[in-house]
Design a protein around this motif. Structure first.
Motif, PDB file in Angstrom:
ATOM      1  N   ARG A  86      48.602  72.703  65.863  1.00  0.00           N
ATOM      2  CA  ARG A  86      47.176  72.958  65.566  1.00  0.00           C
ATOM      3  C   ARG A  86      46.332  72.744  66.824  1.00  0.00           C
ATOM      4  N   ARG A 103      30.118  75.415  67.311  1.00  0.00           N
ATOM      5  CA  ARG A 103      30.994  75.993  66.289  1.00  0.00           C
ATOM      6  C   ARG A 103      32.390  75.415  66.519  1.00  0.00           C
ATOM      7  N   ASP A 112      42.515  80.517  61.143  1.00  0.00           N
ATOM      8  CA  ASP A 112      41.543  79.432  60.956  1.00  0.00           C
ATOM      9  C   ASP A 112      41.930  78.566  59.753  1.00  0.00           C
ATOM     10  N   LEU A 113      42.071  77.278  59.992  1.00  0.00           N
ATOM     11  CA  LEU A 113      42.223  76.345  58.875  1.00  0.00           C
ATOM     12  C   LEU A 113      40.852  75.824  58.438  1.00  0.00           C
ATOM     13  N   LEU A 114      39.997  75.701  59.410  1.00  0.00           N
ATOM     14  CA  LEU A 114      38.636  75.208  59.133  1.00  0.00           C
ATOM     15  C   LEU A 114      37.672  75.897  60.088  1.00  0.00           C
ATOM     16  N   ASN A 115      36.529  76.274  59.548  1.00  0.00           N
ATOM     17  CA  ASN A 115      35.494  76.890  60.368  1.00  0.00           C
ATOM     18  C   ASN A 115      34.173  76.212  60.009  1.00  0.00           C
ATOM     19  N   THR A 116      33.571  75.569  60.979  1.00  0.00           N
ATOM     20  CA  THR A 116      32.317  74.865  60.677  1.00  0.00           C
ATOM     21  C   THR A 116      31.381  74.937  61.876  1.00  0.00           C
ATOM     22  N   GLN A 117      30.122  74.685  61.605  1.00  0.00           N
ATOM     23  CA  GLN A 117      29.137  74.631  62.692  1.00  0.00           C
ATOM     24  C   GLN A 117      28.317  73.366  62.524  1.00  0.00           C
ATOM     25  N   LEU A 127      33.193  63.243  62.664  1.00  0.00           N
ATOM     26  CA  LEU A 127      34.617  62.977  62.449  1.00  0.00           C
ATOM     27  C   LEU A 127      35.176  64.041  61.516  1.00  0.00           C
ATOM     28  N   ILE A 128      36.236  64.684  61.935  1.00  0.00           N
ATOM     29  CA  ILE A 128      36.912  65.658  61.075  1.00  0.00           C
ATOM     30  C   ILE A 128      38.312  65.092  60.824  1.00  0.00           C
ATOM     31  N   GLY A 129      38.594  64.787  59.589  1.00  0.00           N
ATOM     32  CA  GLY A 129      39.875  64.136  59.311  1.00  0.00           C
ATOM     33  C   GLY A 129      40.510  64.638  58.036  1.00  0.00           C
ATOM     34  N   GLY A 130      41.700  64.147  57.812  1.00  0.00           N
ATOM     35  CA  GLY A 130      42.380  64.470  56.558  1.00  0.00           C
ATOM     36  C   GLY A 130      43.802  64.956  56.699  1.00  0.00           C
ATOM     37  N   PRO A 131      44.073  65.870  57.643  1.00  0.00           N
ATOM     38  CA  PRO A 131      45.446  66.375  57.721  1.00  0.00           C
ATOM     39  C   PRO A 131      46.458  65.247  58.005  1.00  0.00           C
ATOM     40  N   LYS A 132      47.576  65.338  57.304  1.00  0.00           N
ATOM     41  CA  LYS A 132      48.574  64.269  57.446  1.00  0.00           C
ATOM     42  C   LYS A 132      49.213  64.303  58.833  1.00  0.00           C
ATOM     43  N   ILE A 139      42.461  62.141  62.673  1.00  0.00           N
ATOM     44  CA  ILE A 139      40.987  62.227  62.653  1.00  0.00           C
ATOM     45  C   ILE A 139      40.536  62.708  64.038  1.00  0.00           C
TER      46      ILE A 139
END
Lengths: 146, 171
Positions: A86, A103, A112-117, A127-132, A139
């Protein structure tokens, strides 16, 4: 030449009044952290984030996997490998006096697994977290200075 | 004698006004003791002068000229001050910058600046939630997403729930 003088003066004053902020660079820091309940190790380089992490999560161990500082030019995406194929791609899409618009895309194999702005001001952390990841989760900590 | 009287009487006024030449004056002075008529005319002229001069002299005695000048100077000093419009206009007329047409683009730029900045200065409104929010949008086809924002800690969390065995923040 003389008849253009007023126009040149006008443009010069406008240039002074509205400097081209959009050309400024934003220095972004991306830290990839593994959070788990295995052990109780806090990476010394995460000392500034420890308070935030401790108040939000119940993990006992925080290990820094990667620490990258990127100078983002407007609309020029920059990519940082994260884990397990990733990557995180960050693009500066806007810059105001005290706010950078970024972005953020997390990708795997080009998809894309995640798309954010997000709007980041100096001192603010996203903080973007979660995937094992291993025994815990990964994180991503994003911060910006400009 | 008559010719002499006739010619002398013509000189009498010049003599009286002290405009006669030396020759004319001696002619008149030699004639006057001999001619009662001319003598009488001279007395009339002197009477007239006295009648005019006396009140003028008295008025002048009452008026002191230094005081008059002081009064005039005070009037000048306390004269009506120009209005601010007149002051600005005179300043613009004097300033070499404003004699040229440079002020036109300067004024235009100033007006644009005022128009652009005045809403920011005078019409500050509380930002809406979407304006305050750090996360403008978030989308994912793979994860379920939770967004948590803390103003106090100055931190925003985007948490991704992976797969059927959802994993949540440990708190």
């Amino acid at each position: 030449m003389k008849k253009w003088t007023p126009l040149l003066v006008f443009l010069f004053i406008l240039f002074l009044a509205f400097p081209p902020m959009a050309t400024a660079q934003v220095q972004t820091r991306v830290r990839v952290i593994e959070a788990s309940n295995v052990g109780s190790v806090i990476d010394p380089s995460l000392r500034d984030l420890h308070g935030q992490l401790g108040s939000l999560f119940r993990y006992t161990s925080y290990r820094l996997l990667r620490d990258e500082r990127i100078n983002l030019s407007p609309n020029q995406p920059a990519s940082v490998p994260v884990h397990q194929g990733r990557s995180i791609e960050i693009t500066q899409v806007g810059l105001q006096a005290n706010m950078a618009e970024l972005r953020v895309r997390i990708k795997r194999d080009g998809a894309d697994l995640l798309n954010t702005q997000v709007r980041l001001s100096p001192g603010r952390t996203v903080l973007i977290g979660g995937p094992k990841h291993g025994e815990g989760v990964v994180i991503l900590a994003l911060s910006a200075s400009f | 004698m008559k010719d002499s009287c006739s010619s002398t009487s013509q000189l009498l006024e010049r003599y009286f006004d002290r405009q006669a030449t030396d020759e004319e004056r001696s002619l008149v002075e030699r004639h006057l003791p001999l001619c009662q008529t001319c003598h009488e005319r001279l007395r009339v002229l002197e009477g007239l002068r006295k009648a005019i001069k006396t009140p003028v002299d008295e008025a002048l005695k009452e008026e002191t000229f230094p005081w008059v000048w002081e009064k005039i100077e005070r009037e000048i000093r306390l004269g009506k001050k120009p209005s601010w419009q007149e002051s600005v206009r005179s300043w613009i007329d004097l300033s070499p910058l404003f004699r040229k047409k440079v002020w036109i683009p300067i004024m235009a730029a100033a007006i644009i600046l005022i128009l652009v900045t005045s809403p920011l200065l005078f019409f500050k409104k509380d930002p809406s939630y979407s304006e305050r929010s750090v996360v403008e949008y978030v989308e994912s086809e793979v994860y379920n997403v939770m967004v948590y924002e803390s103003e106090k800690a100055k931190v925003t969390v985007i948490w991704l729930f992976e797969g059927p065995q959802n994993e949540s923040p440990a708190s």
